[in-house]
Design a protein around this motif. Structure first.
Motif, PDB file in Angstrom:
ATOM      1  N   MET A   1       0.841  -1.184   0.000  1.00  0.00           N
ATOM      2  CA  MET A   1       0.000   0.000   0.000  1.00  0.00           C
ATOM      3  C   MET A   1       0.884   1.244   0.000  1.00  0.00           C
ATOM      4  O   MET A   1       1.905   1.305   0.655  1.00  0.00           O
ATOM      5  CB  MET A   1      -0.911  -0.001   1.223  1.00  0.00           C
ATOM      6  CG  MET A   1      -1.652   1.308   1.400  1.00  0.00           C
ATOM      7  SD  MET A   1      -2.909   1.279   2.655  1.00  0.00           S
ATOM      8  CE  MET A   1      -4.298   0.879   1.640  1.00  0.00           C
ATOM      9  N   ALA A   2       0.457   2.235  -0.730  1.00  0.00           N
ATOM     10  CA  ALA A   2       1.201   3.490  -0.835  1.00  0.00           C
ATOM     11  C   ALA A   2       1.098   4.286   0.458  1.00  0.00           C
ATOM     12  O   ALA A   2       0.115   4.206   1.184  1.00  0.00           O
ATOM     13  CB  ALA A   2       0.634   4.320  -1.992  1.00  0.00           C
ATOM     14  N   THR A   3       2.148   5.053   0.740  1.00  0.00           N
ATOM     15  CA  THR A   3       2.117   5.982   1.869  1.00  0.00           C
ATOM     16  C   THR A   3       2.061   7.399   1.328  1.00  0.00           C
ATOM     17  O   THR A   3       2.595   7.687   0.259  1.00  0.00           O
ATOM     18  CB  THR A   3       3.350   5.824   2.787  1.00  0.00           C
ATOM     19  OG1 THR A   3       4.528   6.067   2.018  1.00  0.00           O
ATOM     20  CG2 THR A   3       3.414   4.437   3.400  1.00  0.00           C
ATOM     21  N   VAL A   4       1.407   8.281   2.067  1.00  0.00           N
ATOM     22  CA  VAL A   4       1.206   9.665   1.641  1.00  0.00           C
ATOM     23  C   VAL A   4       1.898  10.594   2.626  1.00  0.00           C
ATOM     24  O   VAL A   4       1.746  10.447   3.840  1.00  0.00           O
ATOM     25  CB  VAL A   4      -0.298   9.992   1.568  1.00  0.00           C
ATOM     26  CG1 VAL A   4      -0.525  11.440   1.184  1.00  0.00           C
ATOM     27  CG2 VAL A   4      -1.000   9.057   0.589  1.00  0.00           C
ATOM     28  N   ASN A   5       2.666  11.565   2.093  1.00  0.00           N
ATOM     29  CA  ASN A   5       3.410  12.505   2.928  1.00  0.00           C
ATOM     30  C   ASN A   5       3.286  13.919   2.360  1.00  0.00           C
ATOM     31  O   ASN A   5       3.258  14.103   1.150  1.00  0.00           O
ATOM     32  CB  ASN A   5       4.890  12.125   2.980  1.00  0.00           C
ATOM     33  CG  ASN A   5       5.103  10.778   3.631  1.00  0.00           C
ATOM     34  OD1 ASN A   5       4.866  10.620   4.810  1.00  0.00           O
ATOM     35  ND2 ASN A   5       5.525   9.804   2.856  1.00  0.00           N
TER      36      ASN A   5
ATOM     37  N   SER B   1       5.547   7.352  12.995  1.00  0.00           N
ATOM     38  CA  SER B   1       5.907   6.087  12.346  1.00  0.00           C
ATOM     39  C   SER B   1       5.305   5.982  10.950  1.00  0.00           C
ATOM     40  O   SER B   1       5.768   5.191  10.135  1.00  0.00           O
ATOM     41  CB  SER B   1       5.463   4.901  13.211  1.00  0.00           C
ATOM     42  OG  SER B   1       4.057   4.932  13.397  1.00  0.00           O
ATOM     43  N   GLU B   2       4.285   6.778  10.658  1.00  0.00           N
ATOM     44  CA  GLU B   2       3.637   6.734   9.355  1.00  0.00           C
ATOM     45  C   GLU B   2       3.940   7.929   8.459  1.00  0.00           C
ATOM     46  O   GLU B   2       3.692   7.880   7.258  1.00  0.00           O
ATOM     47  CB  GLU B   2       2.101   6.685   9.499  1.00  0.00           C
ATOM     48  CG  GLU B   2       1.559   5.514  10.265  1.00  0.00           C
ATOM     49  CD  GLU B   2       1.527   5.772  11.773  1.00  0.00           C
ATOM     50  OE1 GLU B   2       1.514   6.947  12.176  1.00  0.00           O
ATOM     51  OE2 GLU B   2       1.518   4.800  12.529  1.00  0.00           O
ATOM     52  N   THR B   3       4.434   9.030   8.999  1.00  0.00           N
ATOM     53  CA  THR B   3       4.508  10.276   8.243  1.00  0.00           C
ATOM     54  C   THR B   3       5.919  10.853   8.213  1.00  0.00           C
ATOM     55  O   THR B   3       6.577  10.948   9.240  1.00  0.00           O
ATOM     56  CB  THR B   3       3.559  11.328   8.856  1.00  0.00           C
ATOM     57  OG1 THR B   3       2.249  10.762   8.934  1.00  0.00           O
ATOM     58  CG2 THR B   3       3.506  12.583   8.021  1.00  0.00           C
TER      59      THR B   3
ATOM     60  N   ILE C   1       3.486  10.596  -2.785  1.00  0.00           N
ATOM     61  CA  ILE C   1       3.051   9.213  -2.580  1.00  0.00           C
ATOM     62  C   ILE C   1       4.235   8.298  -2.824  1.00  0.00           C
ATOM     63  O   ILE C   1       4.856   8.341  -3.898  1.00  0.00           O
ATOM     64  CB  ILE C   1       1.900   8.835  -3.520  1.00  0.00           C
ATOM     65  CG1 ILE C   1       0.683   9.726  -3.246  1.00  0.00           C
ATOM     66  CG2 ILE C   1       1.539   7.358  -3.355  1.00  0.00           C
ATOM     67  CD1 ILE C   1      -0.500   9.432  -4.126  1.00  0.00           C
ATOM     68  N   ASN C   2       4.569   7.479  -1.837  1.00  0.00           N
ATOM     69  CA  ASN C   2       5.602   6.466  -1.979  1.00  0.00           C
ATOM     70  C   ASN C   2       4.914   5.132  -2.224  1.00  0.00           C
ATOM     71  O   ASN C   2       4.098   4.700  -1.412  1.00  0.00           O
ATOM     72  CB  ASN C   2       6.481   6.400  -0.728  1.00  0.00           C
ATOM     73  CG  ASN C   2       7.308   7.658  -0.577  1.00  0.00           C
ATOM     74  OD1 ASN C   2       7.885   8.138  -1.537  1.00  0.00           O
ATOM     75  ND2 ASN C   2       7.346   8.200   0.614  1.00  0.00           N
ATOM     76  N   THR C   3       5.263   4.505  -3.344  1.00  0.00           N
ATOM     77  CA  THR C   3       4.605   3.262  -3.744  1.00  0.00           C
ATOM     78  C   THR C   3       5.470   2.054  -3.424  1.00  0.00           C
ATOM     79  O   THR C   3       6.631   2.194  -3.046  1.00  0.00           O
ATOM     80  CB  THR C   3       4.283   3.290  -5.251  1.00  0.00           C
ATOM     81  OG1 THR C   3       5.517   3.308  -5.987  1.00  0.00           O
ATOM     82  CG2 THR C   3       3.440   4.494  -5.619  1.00  0.00           C
ATOM     83  N   GLU C   4       4.880   0.861  -3.634  1.00  0.00           N
ATOM     84  CA  GLU C   4       5.600  -0.384  -3.373  1.00  0.00           C
ATOM     85  C   GLU C   4       6.185  -1.017  -4.629  1.00  0.00           C
ATOM     86  O   GLU C   4       6.861  -2.033  -4.543  1.00  0.00           O
ATOM     87  CB  GLU C   4       4.683  -1.365  -2.658  1.00  0.00           C
ATOM     88  CG  GLU C   4       4.314  -0.889  -1.261  1.00  0.00           C
ATOM     89  CD  GLU C   4       3.446  -1.870  -0.491  1.00  0.00           C
ATOM     90  OE1 GLU C   4       2.955  -2.857  -1.082  1.00  0.00           O
ATOM     91  OE2 GLU C   4       3.264  -1.651   0.715  1.00  0.00           O
TER      92      GLU C   4
END
Length: 145
Positions: free
Chosen positions: A1-5, A65-67, A91-94
């Motif tokens: 899952m992508a993370t959003v920053n 831990s998430e951002t 967005i950081n993807t996998e």
């Protein structure tokens, strides 16, 4: 899952702002790089001015831990930013596939600033403004730190 920053852009005071944010959130900068440190594949490419060489090309500060709070300075190439429009969603993807899917979908009808490409910092990366005027950065770390 992508993370959003959040990704913040400054008119030359990025380092000052991030030192302030670090004083509030704590932590360390995993990376802080300047435009003058960027490698160039083109020997004829113009060198940045001394002022621009010292500007921040990229900085990151984990704030939970998430951002990760990220930022950079503008340059004469990108132009001065307008306060209020100086934030993008990163967005950081996998995978590169996920990066391409998100880039292609979100950029439809918008303006591509930098197509998805492999970068000198070991990522597959692209930037665009969507059709609603929102800035986006899509990133897949090919060599995670």
């Amino acid at each position: 899952m992508a993370t959003v920053n959040p990704y913040l852009i400054f008119n030359g005071n990025c380092e000052e702002a991030f030192l302030f944010y670090k004083s509030v959130f704590g932590g360390e900068f995993p990376y802080m790089g300047r435009f003058g440190e960027m490698p160039s594949d083109d020997p004829n490419a113009p060198k940045p001015s001394e002022e621009e060489a010292n500007r921040i090309m990229h900085v990151s500060l984990p704030i939970s831990s998430e951002t990760v709070l990220m930022g950079s300075d503008s340059t004469s190439q990108s132009g001065d930013v307008v306060i209020g429009t100086n934030i993008s969603i990163s967005i950081n993807t996998e995978s590169t596939g996920e990066a391409d899917k998100l880039f292609d979908g979100l950029s439809a009808g918008g303006t591509v600033i930098m197509p998805m490409t492999k970068t000198f910092w070991g990522a597959y990366f692209g930037m665009f403004t969507d059709k609603f005027g929102i800035g986006w950065m899509i990133n897949f770390d090919e060599k995670p730190q």
